[in-house]
Design an enzyme around this catalytic site. Structure first.
Site, mmCIF file in Angstrom:
data_model
loop_
_atom_site.group_PDB
_atom_site.id
_atom_site.type_symbol
_atom_site.label_atom_id
_atom_site.label_comp_id
_atom_site.label_asym_id
_atom_site.label_seq_id
_atom_site.Cartn_x
_atom_site.Cartn_y
_atom_site.Cartn_z
ATOM 1 N N THR A 21 24.074 44.987 8.971
ATOM 2 C CA THR A 21 24.006 44.341 10.278
ATOM 3 C C THR A 21 25.383 44.372 10.937
ATOM 4 O O THR A 21 25.479 44.267 12.160
ATOM 5 C CB THR A 21 23.537 42.870 10.162
ATOM 6 O OG1 THR A 21 24.304 42.226 9.148
ATOM 7 C CG2 THR A 21 22.070 42.786 9.847
ATOM 8 N N LYS A 57 29.319 50.670 -0.999
ATOM 9 C CA LYS A 57 29.761 50.701 0.395
ATOM 10 C C LYS A 57 30.932 51.663 0.604
ATOM 11 O O LYS A 57 31.324 51.962 1.726
ATOM 12 C CB LYS A 57 30.131 49.291 0.865
ATOM 13 C CG LYS A 57 28.925 48.339 0.960
ATOM 14 C CD LYS A 57 29.353 46.916 1.291
ATOM 15 C CE LYS A 57 28.229 45.908 1.324
ATOM 16 N NZ LYS A 57 27.471 45.902 2.593
ATOM 17 N N LYS A 77 26.665 44.850 15.026
ATOM 18 C CA LYS A 77 27.641 44.045 15.768
ATOM 19 C C LYS A 77 28.682 44.942 16.427
ATOM 20 O O LYS A 77 29.057 44.731 17.587
ATOM 21 C CB LYS A 77 28.349 43.057 14.827
ATOM 22 C CG LYS A 77 27.424 42.049 14.161
ATOM 23 C CD LYS A 77 28.136 41.329 13.005
ATOM 24 C CE LYS A 77 27.141 40.688 12.061
ATOM 25 N NZ LYS A 77 27.760 40.252 10.791
ATOM 26 N N HIS A 79 15.736 43.035 -0.056
ATOM 27 C CA HIS A 79 17.023 43.329 0.575
ATOM 28 C C HIS A 79 17.834 44.394 -0.123
ATOM 29 O O HIS A 79 18.936 44.728 0.347
ATOM 30 C CB HIS A 79 17.871 42.057 0.664
ATOM 31 C CG HIS A 79 17.444 41.131 1.760
ATOM 32 N ND1 HIS A 79 17.959 41.201 3.036
ATOM 33 C CD2 HIS A 79 16.535 40.147 1.777
ATOM 34 C CE1 HIS A 79 17.390 40.275 3.782
ATOM 35 N NE2 HIS A 79 16.519 39.616 3.042
ATOM 36 N N LYS A 83 33.245 44.315 5.449
ATOM 37 C CA LYS A 83 32.004 44.021 4.730
ATOM 38 C C LYS A 83 32.393 43.659 3.310
ATOM 39 O O LYS A 83 33.552 43.848 2.932
ATOM 40 C CB LYS A 83 31.065 45.235 4.721
ATOM 41 C CG LYS A 83 31.798 46.557 4.377
ATOM 42 C CD LYS A 83 30.868 47.770 4.408
ATOM 43 C CE LYS A 83 30.548 48.296 5.787
ATOM 44 N NZ LYS A 83 29.183 48.008 6.218
ATOM 45 N N ARG A 84 31.462 43.104 2.510
ATOM 46 C CA ARG A 84 31.793 42.827 1.126
ATOM 47 C C ARG A 84 32.291 44.099 0.437
ATOM 48 O O ARG A 84 31.860 45.213 0.763
ATOM 49 C CB ARG A 84 30.566 42.259 0.391
ATOM 50 C CG ARG A 84 30.232 40.837 0.812
ATOM 51 C CD ARG A 84 31.359 39.866 0.493
ATOM 52 N NE ARG A 84 31.485 39.682 -0.940
ATOM 53 C CZ ARG A 84 31.066 38.622 -1.608
ATOM 54 N NH1 ARG A 84 30.498 37.601 -0.977
ATOM 55 N NH2 ARG A 84 31.215 38.552 -2.917
HETATM 56 C C1 LIG Z 1 27.575 40.704 9.595
HETATM 57 C C2 LIG Z 1 28.377 40.229 8.461
HETATM 58 C C3 LIG Z 1 28.251 40.819 7.194
HETATM 59 C C4 LIG Z 1 27.333 41.990 6.924
HETATM 60 O O1 LIG Z 1 28.080 43.184 7.091
HETATM 61 P P1 LIG Z 1 27.541 44.595 6.567
HETATM 62 O O2 LIG Z 1 28.526 45.565 7.104
HETATM 63 O O3 LIG Z 1 26.181 44.774 7.159
HETATM 64 O O4 LIG Z 1 27.539 44.515 5.087
HETATM 65 C C5 LIG Z 1 29.031 40.348 6.166
HETATM 66 N N1 LIG Z 1 29.903 39.340 6.356
HETATM 67 C C6 LIG Z 1 30.060 38.762 7.563
HETATM 68 C C7 LIG Z 1 31.064 37.670 7.721
HETATM 69 C C8 LIG Z 1 29.311 39.174 8.653
HETATM 70 O O5 LIG Z 1 29.460 38.575 9.836
#
Ligand SMILES: *Cc1c(COP(=O)(O)O)cnc(C)c1O
Length: 844
Positions: free
Chosen positions: A678, A576, A682, A379, A570-571
């Site tokens: 991911t 990032k 979304k 990952h 995102k985190r």
């Molecule tokens: C989808 C999701 C992530 C992943 O987000 P990235 O932008 O791909 O890092 C992290 N936290 C939550 C709550 C999510 O639903």
């Protein structure tokens, strides 16, 4: 609110969410009232909204039970190859609405609760998120479970039932405060404890020889693993799979020594020590901390799970005859184990230990079985995220496993030496044991060697692991290496979270897209149709209004719903590059201040995400965003043209509200650092446009929709590599770009932290001296592309056309597609779109 249908009417008219039959409404009401009475022990005079949530959850769970039992019976009868997904994280979010959606009873439940005078959305909001994950990796596991059930695979998720999930984030004066996530406080209506399947897990001890010439792990400390089963319903196919989560339980005689010494009270108190193993999720995303308790968690999950897998394998039914399997030759034909990153990689030496020491297989046979059973998903390529456990720690906690790892390494290095005689440097690079400094086991190397398949999670990432991270291993065994581009479940991430858009799509192309997301491509026909454009943008506007209402009621912030909703959630992590986003915000602000009457595309810029509690820089980034927001939001010159909002406590439930309301998705990691992402998918599925680098799955998103429908900017992986070679000097960019200079000078002079100019010295030092992620090198391209975004946003028809292209091109990013690829290329199992027969059920 004018123009927005009432939620009840909105949800009722969507047929893909379940036909409303009068009889089933009556049944739901009966069952609900029965649960208020018998399960909650309340009458309607004293019942609280939470009681009603639990009554509804139990009503819905009742619909799962027969399907769950029958699915498991069916697997026992047919004895197909089982898929075991092993993960230390499952970021499930809420279950109530998802269960109703997948069972097709949402319409009936909505109507029943309406008739009872209750607000179903209020009840749904009382469910705690199951936050047993940090971010993308944990959410991927949750999407995969949904897809595996929908595709009819005989699949099981295995993990840990953390008593405390990911912490709740509060922001106070720009500072992140962590609060414990006591998600089980009011009970969990979905889970079923299975004390009859409790299993022992051993730690510590020593290894001795047996008279038969085997090795034996003795004098261990035992902790029990108590299984809790969670139902995973497929989409409208009567399949209900199981997510089995282990909880640590002290054995009855734990620390009996104290008892014998007379300290009975101390002996009872110390039982908690053993149960700490499943107490809390480690809140690190993409970071290896190396704590002993974490190693125990990893082994605890793996050891309990493998016992369960082997028990199920042995007690299979051959045709009409029940029997005990005695040969492990067929194990890989009946069992596939997928390792979600290296976190469960002790499965390799643990399976070896059981096959050797318990089942008595010779080494070569045990190794063949192990490798053909296991597969490993990588990952990340970030070095700080790779698990490297000290040999000393493994020797103390898992002495037999350490022996086995040494022997695996010995055999492995013999193979290397056979092919590359006297290549000591290659041996050193490929060893499972790192010898420089403290001796450590490289768990990624162990996973690669112990698996028949190794995959990355987006095409570009899978190429990087072949050319870089695992290059030597790729040269030795090229056939092992694969790509499986990540995906998301369209049920939660469109059908459930965006009913307005789901409804509109159904009107155009029917309902099949929910299980065949490719069909969204049919929407391309109407990309330029002004009527369809208007409908899509009306749904987006309604979703934005809904989010705006929520922001006002929950955080007291007012936003301009006509402004562009520009979102990065995102985190928080340096790679990032939330800092790059922040520099853009400051640049926009400076431009308004410089020429307040110049034309400007209004934006509401929202950033959200948790920082690991020990990650100082990430917490500083949060503080900077909040401080910049405080200055900008209160500047009368800015007005409502620019607002900056920190979205507190980003989690699955908040993501479900944000994605449908986004205009612009920020996916701006340094090329080569984000394995897939991911969140990007979304946003795309919900009709947001993406500004992003050619990193992770962004590359494939652009390919699917065409570059003209995405705002791609910045260095490619090759350009990043070239810059590293040449040497990155941030001052080159600082000296040559007046807007960069102004931003950084403001940050370092206390413009955003009045009275404390040194507040962000660490951040400006990183940006100018130690930035591993080259933010300033991409600044100019980023700002120029953001200007282009603003320009296109003014052309609402063009923007709408691009939104439709985004939605219509997102079919590839269904986790159904991802799981079909794993099933075919790695697990050798066949998806089934057949429904299981529906149970004859009565609700009450
Ligand atoms: C989808 C999701 C992530 C992943 O987000 P990235 O932008 O791909 O890092 C992290 N936290 C939550 C709550 C999510 O639903």
């Amino acid at each position: 609110m004018a123009g927005v249908q009432s939620d009840h009417d909105k949800r009722k008219q969507i047929s893909v969410r379940g036909i409303v039959a009068v009889e089933s409404v009556v049944e739901v009401k009966k069952s609900f009232n029965r649960h208020v009475h018998y399960t909650l022990v309340k009458d309607r005079n004293v019942a609280t909204p939470r009681d009603y949530y639990f009554a509804l959850a139990h009503t819905v769970k009742d619909h799962l039970v027969s399907r769950w039992i029958r699915t498991q019976q069916y697997y026992y009868e047919k004895d197909p190859k089982r898929v075991y997904y092993l993960s230390l994280e499952y970021y499930m979010g809420r279950s109530l609405q998802n269960t109703m959606v997948n069972l097709g009873i949402q319409g009936s439940c909505d109507e029943a609760l309406y008739q009872l005078g209750l607000d179903i959305e209020e009840l749904e909001s009382l469910e705690e998120d199951a936050g047993l994950g940090n971010g993308g990796l944990g959410r991927l596991a949750a999407c995969f479970l949904d897809s595996m059930a929908t595709l009819g695979l005989a699949a099981y998720g295995y993990g840990i039932r953390y008593e405390y999930g990911i912490f709740a984030q509060k922001i106070k004066n720009g500072e992140q405060i962590e609060e414990p996530d006591d998600w089980l406080r009011y009970g969990n209506p979905w889970e079923k404890a299975r004390p009859e399947f409790m299993l022992p897990v051993n730690f510590y001890g020593r290894v001795e020889d047996t008279p038969e010439g085997r090795r034996k792990w003795v004098d261990t400390q035992v902790v029990f693993a108590m299984p809790y089963d969670n139902p995973i319903p497929g989409f409208r196919n009567n399949v209900v799979n199981t997510l089995r989560l282990w909880s640590a339980k002290s054995p009855v005689d734990f620390n009996l020594k104290f008892f014998n010494d007379g300290d009975y009270i101390q002996a009872v108190l110390d039982r908690n020590q053993a149960e700490n193993i499943s107490r809390v999720l480690y809140p690190n995303d993409n970071f290896f901390e190396g704590k002993e308790l974490r190693l125990k968690q990893e082994y605890f999950m793996v050891a309990a799970t493998l016992q369960d897998i082997i028990r199920r394998f042995k007690s299979a039914k051959f045709g009409s005859r029940e029997a005990v399997r005695t040969s492990f030759k067929s194990f890989p034909d009946k069992v596939a184990i997928q390792l979600n990153d290296t976190h469960p990689s002790l499965a390799v030496p643990e399976l070896m230990r059981v096959l050797l020491d318990v089942e008595g297989l010779p080494w070569d046979e045990a190794w063949d079985v192990t490798v053909r059973t296991c597969a490993y998903t990588n990952h990340t390529v970030l070095p700080e995220a790779l698990e490297r456990w000290p040999v000393s720690m493994l020797e103390s906690i898992l002495p037999r496993h350490m022996e086995i790892i040494y022997r695996i390494n010995h055999t492995h290095l013999e193979q290397v030496a056979k092919r590359w005689p006297d290549d000591m440097d290659r041996m050193r690079r490929m060893s499972l044991i790192e010898e420089d400094g403290e001796k450590r086991v490289n768990m990624a190397h162990l996973s690669v060697v112990g698996s028949h398949a190794v995959n990355g999670v987006a095409r570009i990432h899978s190429e990087i692991i072949k050319s870089d991270l695992f290059h030597d291993f790729y040269v030795m065994n090229p056939e092992k290496f694969q790509n499986k581009t990540n995906g998301i479940t369209p049920r939660r991430w469109l059908l459930l979270c965006n009913p307005g858009l789901s409804d509109l799509i159904c009107e155009k192309i029917g309902e099949e897209w929910a299980v065949h997301l490719d069909q969204l491509a049919k929407l391309k026909t109407w990309a330029k149709d002004p009527n369809f454009q208007r409908s899509v943008m009306k749904v987006k506007q309604e979703n934005k209004l809904r989010l705006a209402e929520m922001l006002e009621s929950e955080y007291g912030v007012r936003v301009n719903p006509a402004s562009m909703f520009d979102i990065q959630v995102k985190r928080i992590h340096e790679y990032k590059r939330q800092l790059l986003n922040c520099l853009h915000i400051i640049t926009l602000y400076n431009r308004i201040k410089k020429d307040p009457s110049a034309p400007f595309t209004p934006r509401t810029i929202m950033i959200g995400g948790k920082a690991a509690p020990g990650y100082h820089t990430a917490k500083q980034i949060i503080r900077l965003i909040c401080y910049v927001g405080r200055i900008i939001n209160s500047d009368p010159v800015v007005g409502d043209r620019l607002k900056v909002i920190y979205l507190e406590n980003y989690r699955v439930t908040l993501a479900e509200k944000i994605m449908p309301a986004a205009d612009l998705s920020e996916q701006i990691s340094t090329a080569g650092t984000e394995a897939s992402g991911t969140g990007n998918m979304k946003f795309m599925l919900n009709g947001a446009l993406t500004i992003g680098t050619l990193d992770g799955a962004n590359v494939e998103m652009a390919e699917e929709m065409g570059n003209e429908n995405m705002f791609i900017f910045g260095m490619t992986v090759e350009e990043v590599e070239a810059l590293k070679k040449k040497g990155y000097n941030a001052y080159d960019y600082y000296n040559n770009n007046a807007e960069i200079r102004q931003c950084l000078d403001q940050i370092s002079s206390g413009y955003f932290s009045p009275g404390n100019p040194d507040q962000f010295k660490d951040l400006t030092d990183i940006l100018l001296k130690y930035d591993r992620f080259f933010s300033l090198a991409d600044f100019d391209a980023y700002i120029k592309m953001q200007d282009h975004v603003s320009e296109i946003y003014q052309n609402s028809s063009k923007w709408a056309e691009m939104c439709i292209y985004n939605i219509a091109s997102s079919g590839k990013f269904s986790s159904d597609r991802t799981i079909c690829d794993y099933a075919h290329d790695i697990w050798d199992v066949k998806p089934s779109w057949e429904k299981l027969p529906a149970p004859h059920e009565t609700v009450s």
